[in-house]
Scaffold this motif. Structure first.
Motif, PDB file in Angstrom:
ATOM      1  N   ARG A  36       0.851  -1.179   0.000  1.00 49.69           N
ATOM      2  CA  ARG A  36       0.000   0.000   0.000  1.00 49.69           C
ATOM      3  C   ARG A  36       0.883   1.224   0.000  1.00 49.69           C
ATOM      4  O   ARG A  36       1.962   1.219   0.598  1.00 49.69           O
ATOM      5  CB  ARG A  36      -0.843   0.034   1.283  1.00 49.69           C
ATOM      6  CG  ARG A  36      -2.299  -0.186   1.050  1.00 49.69           C
ATOM      7  CD  ARG A  36      -3.120  -0.088   2.337  1.00 49.69           C
ATOM      8  NE  ARG A  36      -3.753   1.213   2.372  1.00 49.69           N
ATOM      9  CZ  ARG A  36      -3.450   2.185   3.207  1.00 49.69           C
ATOM     10  NH1 ARG A  36      -2.563   2.041   4.133  1.00 49.69           N
ATOM     11  NH2 ARG A  36      -4.076   3.331   3.131  1.00 49.69           N
TER      12      ARG A  36
ATOM     13  N   LEU B 147      -0.316  -2.211   5.782  1.00 48.07           N
ATOM     14  CA  LEU B 147      -1.454  -3.009   5.334  1.00 48.07           C
ATOM     15  C   LEU B 147      -2.256  -3.433   6.564  1.00 48.07           C
ATOM     16  O   LEU B 147      -1.691  -3.588   7.656  1.00 48.07           O
ATOM     17  CB  LEU B 147      -0.966  -4.259   4.601  1.00 48.07           C
ATOM     18  CG  LEU B 147      -0.283  -4.027   3.260  1.00 48.07           C
ATOM     19  CD1 LEU B 147       0.471  -5.272   2.827  1.00 48.07           C
ATOM     20  CD2 LEU B 147      -1.309  -3.641   2.211  1.00 48.07           C
TER      21      LEU B 147
ATOM     22  N   ALA C 195      -4.819  -2.139  -1.785  1.00 49.71           N
ATOM     23  CA  ALA C 195      -3.390  -2.314  -2.060  1.00 49.71           C
ATOM     24  C   ALA C 195      -3.113  -2.364  -3.553  1.00 49.71           C
ATOM     25  O   ALA C 195      -4.028  -2.303  -4.377  1.00 49.71           O
ATOM     26  CB  ALA C 195      -2.911  -3.610  -1.393  1.00 49.71           C
TER      27      ALA C 195
END
Length: 130
Positions: A9, A18, A84
């Motif tokens: 991410r 994350l 993500a």
């Protein structure tokens, strides 16, 4: 595939954590083996497709020895849930929306292909094309 791919991410071009509890929630039903010392899970889909999953750091999940439509679909679900991107070394960075391109570090955005991939089939095509 025996290549490693990375789920990450980014916010404003910088790595961001994350949601690992959400990742474990998504992957949990597919876990067939685990090694807590290595932060490793082996997952298997109903079709018998497998992947190794390493929780490498708070902002990175590494997948290796993966393949098949079921695993790619699982990756797509995980990407959406974690908000993500998927990074293939030497290949594309896969984002979910065009506007996500602005969140990437300049090196990923400018030096490597960036493609929108929302489904398992789109992820598979992007990896195979690289």
């Amino acid at each position: 595939m025996s290549v490693d791919i990375f789920m990450c991410r980014f916010e404003n071009g910088e790595p961001a954590p994350l949601d690992m509890s959400a990742a474990h929630e998504v992957l949990g039903p597919y876990v067939v083996a685990r090694d807590p010392r290595m932060n490793f899970l082996q997952v298997r889909t109903a079709e018998g497709e497998e992947a190794g999953v390493f929780f490498s750091s708070p902002d990175n999940i590494t997948f290796n020895r993966f393949g098949g439509g079921g695993i790619m679909d699982l990756l797509a679900v995980l990407l959406r849930r974690l908000d993500a991107v998927l990074v293939v070394p030497g290949g594309p960075t896969m984002i979910q929306r065009d506007e996500d391109r602005d969140l990437l570090p300049a090196a990923l955005r400018d030096e490597w292909p960036v493609v929108v991939a929302r489904t398992g089939a789109e992820i598979d095509r992007a990896i195979r094309a690289s």
